[in-house]
Design a protein around this motif. Structure first.
Motif, short mmCIF file in Angstrom:
data_model
loop_
_atom_site.label_atom_id
_atom_site.label_comp_id
_atom_site.label_asym_id
_atom_site.label_seq_id
_atom_site.Cartn_x
_atom_site.Cartn_y
_atom_site.Cartn_z
N THR A 4 75.40 0.34 30.62
CA THR A 4 76.44 1.15 30.01
C THR A 4 76.43 2.49 30.73
O THR A 4 75.48 3.25 30.58
CB THR A 4 76.16 1.36 28.51
OG1 THR A 4 76.08 0.08 27.87
CG2 THR A 4 77.24 2.19 27.85
N TYR A 5 77.44 2.73 31.55
CA TYR A 5 77.51 3.98 32.31
C TYR A 5 78.19 5.04 31.45
O TYR A 5 79.31 4.86 31.00
CB TYR A 5 78.30 3.78 33.60
CG TYR A 5 77.64 2.81 34.54
CD1 TYR A 5 76.58 3.22 35.34
CD2 TYR A 5 78.05 1.49 34.62
CE1 TYR A 5 75.95 2.32 36.20
CE2 TYR A 5 77.43 0.59 35.48
CZ TYR A 5 76.38 1.01 36.26
OH TYR A 5 75.77 0.13 37.11
N VAL A 6 77.48 6.16 31.24
CA VAL A 6 77.99 7.25 30.42
C VAL A 6 77.52 8.58 30.97
O VAL A 6 76.50 8.67 31.65
CB VAL A 6 77.55 7.14 28.95
CG1 VAL A 6 78.20 5.99 28.23
CG2 VAL A 6 76.05 7.04 28.81
N THR A 7 78.27 9.62 30.63
CA THR A 7 77.81 10.98 30.91
C THR A 7 76.84 11.38 29.81
O THR A 7 76.69 10.67 28.82
CB THR A 7 79.01 11.95 30.93
OG1 THR A 7 79.62 11.93 29.63
CG2 THR A 7 80.02 11.59 32.00
N ASN A 8 76.22 12.54 29.96
CA ASN A 8 75.35 13.04 28.89
C ASN A 8 76.12 13.16 27.58
O ASN A 8 75.62 12.80 26.52
CB ASN A 8 74.76 14.41 29.27
CG ASN A 8 73.61 14.29 30.22
OD1 ASN A 8 72.84 13.34 30.16
ND2 ASN A 8 73.49 15.24 31.12
N GLU A 9 77.35 13.67 27.68
CA GLU A 9 78.19 13.83 26.49
C GLU A 9 78.49 12.47 25.85
O GLU A 9 78.41 12.32 24.64
CB GLU A 9 79.50 14.52 26.89
CG GLU A 9 80.46 14.73 25.76
CD GLU A 9 81.78 15.34 26.24
OE1 GLU A 9 82.83 14.77 25.93
OE2 GLU A 9 81.72 16.38 26.93
N VAL A 69 72.94 1.88 23.97
CA VAL A 69 72.04 3.03 24.14
C VAL A 69 70.81 2.62 24.94
O VAL A 69 70.38 3.34 25.84
CB VAL A 69 71.65 3.62 22.76
CG1 VAL A 69 70.47 4.56 22.87
CG2 VAL A 69 72.85 4.34 22.15
N SER A 70 70.26 1.44 24.65
CA SER A 70 69.05 1.02 25.37
C SER A 70 69.34 0.65 26.82
O SER A 70 68.45 0.71 27.66
CB SER A 70 68.38 -0.15 24.64
OG SER A 70 69.17 -1.31 24.71
N ASN A 71 70.58 0.28 27.13
CA ASN A 71 70.95 -0.07 28.51
C ASN A 71 71.78 1.02 29.18
O ASN A 71 72.43 0.77 30.19
CB ASN A 71 71.73 -1.39 28.52
CG ASN A 71 70.86 -2.56 28.16
OD1 ASN A 71 69.83 -2.79 28.76
ND2 ASN A 71 71.25 -3.28 27.13
N ALA A 72 71.75 2.22 28.62
CA ALA A 72 72.57 3.30 29.16
C ALA A 72 72.01 3.82 30.48
O ALA A 72 70.80 3.97 30.64
CB ALA A 72 72.66 4.44 28.15
N GLU A 73 72.93 4.06 31.38
CA GLU A 73 72.60 4.77 32.62
C GLU A 73 73.44 6.03 32.60
O GLU A 73 74.68 5.96 32.66
CB GLU A 73 72.89 3.92 33.85
CG GLU A 73 72.45 4.62 35.11
CD GLU A 73 72.43 3.70 36.32
OE1 GLU A 73 72.87 4.16 37.38
OE2 GLU A 73 71.99 2.55 36.19
N ILE A 74 72.76 7.15 32.50
CA ILE A 74 73.46 8.43 32.37
C ILE A 74 73.85 8.92 33.76
O ILE A 74 73.02 9.03 34.66
CB ILE A 74 72.60 9.46 31.64
CG1 ILE A 74 72.31 8.94 30.21
CG2 ILE A 74 73.27 10.81 31.61
CD1 ILE A 74 71.34 9.76 29.42
N ILE A 106 86.90 8.33 37.03
CA ILE A 106 86.29 7.01 36.91
C ILE A 106 85.11 7.11 35.95
O ILE A 106 84.16 7.85 36.21
CB ILE A 106 85.82 6.47 38.28
CG1 ILE A 106 86.91 6.62 39.36
CG2 ILE A 106 85.35 5.03 38.15
CD1 ILE A 106 88.19 5.92 39.08
N THR A 107 85.19 6.41 34.82
CA THR A 107 84.17 6.49 33.78
C THR A 107 83.64 5.10 33.44
O THR A 107 84.18 4.09 33.88
CB THR A 107 84.73 7.11 32.49
OG1 THR A 107 85.67 6.20 31.91
CG2 THR A 107 85.40 8.44 32.75
N GLY A 108 82.62 5.07 32.61
CA GLY A 108 82.17 3.82 32.04
C GLY A 108 83.15 3.39 30.95
O GLY A 108 84.00 4.17 30.52
N THR A 109 83.03 2.18 30.50
CA THR A 109 83.97 1.64 29.51
C THR A 109 83.96 2.42 28.21
O THR A 109 84.98 2.55 27.55
CB THR A 109 83.71 0.15 29.22
OG1 THR A 109 82.34 0.00 28.82
CG2 THR A 109 83.96 -0.71 30.44
N GLU A 110 82.81 2.97 27.82
CA GLU A 110 82.70 3.69 26.55
C GLU A 110 83.49 4.99 26.54
O GLU A 110 83.89 5.46 25.49
CB GLU A 110 81.24 3.98 26.22
CG GLU A 110 80.47 2.77 25.77
CD GLU A 110 81.04 2.13 24.52
OE1 GLU A 110 81.26 2.83 23.52
OE2 GLU A 110 81.27 0.92 24.55
#
Length: 156
Positions: A4-9, A69-74, A106-110
């Motif tokens: 799960t690709y996400v920013t810190n926010e 959350v457990s598979n998140a890559e920030i 370009i963002t992650g799906t979330e």
């Protein structure tokens, strides 16, 4: 499970929602269940069935969020390179179909929100752009047909 690709926010937003569902929302549903039980016969109790259904949906969402959350890559915007399109970059494009400039992040799906220019890394446009640099022309095959873009600028 995929990352799960996400920013810190975006990560904090996921954690915040997870915490809310595990605490506040669970308590709200428990109160609804208690109230519905007070009516007696549970076999024909619509309030009880609705509360049970809400509990099931809440638990499903909790499981989804825990996995994300457990598979998140920030993705840290500071470490994003801008020589090629990657997740976390903003891309200024020339849209040949509409003869205008468009900008996408370009963002992650979330965190995707096409109405604000944030597109998922899994979208047809973002997938076609990944790995390409300024000056390159890209043709995208999408459900609405073929689109052609030229990359004008890549930034953070």
């Amino acid at each position: 499970m995929e990352k799960t690709y996400v920013t810190n926010e975006g990560f904090e937003k996921l954690r915040s929602e997870l915490e809310y569902l595990k605490t506040t929302r669970r308590r709200e549903i428990a109160k609804q269940l208690d109230y519905a039980r007070s009516f007696g016969d549970l076999r024909e109790n619509a309030e009880y069935e609705a509360a049970k259904h809400a509990l099931q949906l809440n638990e499903i969402r909790i499981n989804e969020l825990e996995m994300k959350v457990s598979n998140a890559e920030i993705i840290s915007k500071d470490s994003v390179v801008t020589d090629k399109v990657v997740i976390g970059t903003k891309v200024l494009l020339w849209d040949f179909d509409f003869d205008e400039e468009v900008e996408y992040e370009i963002t992650g799906t979330e965190e995707a929100d096409p109405s604000t220019g944030k597109i998922s890394v899994n979208s047809p446009v973002a997938s076609a752009l990944l790995g390409h640099g300024v000056g390159e022309q890209i043709e995208v095959k999408a459900p609405r047909g073929s689109m052609k873009f030229e990359i004008k600028k890549i930034s953070r």
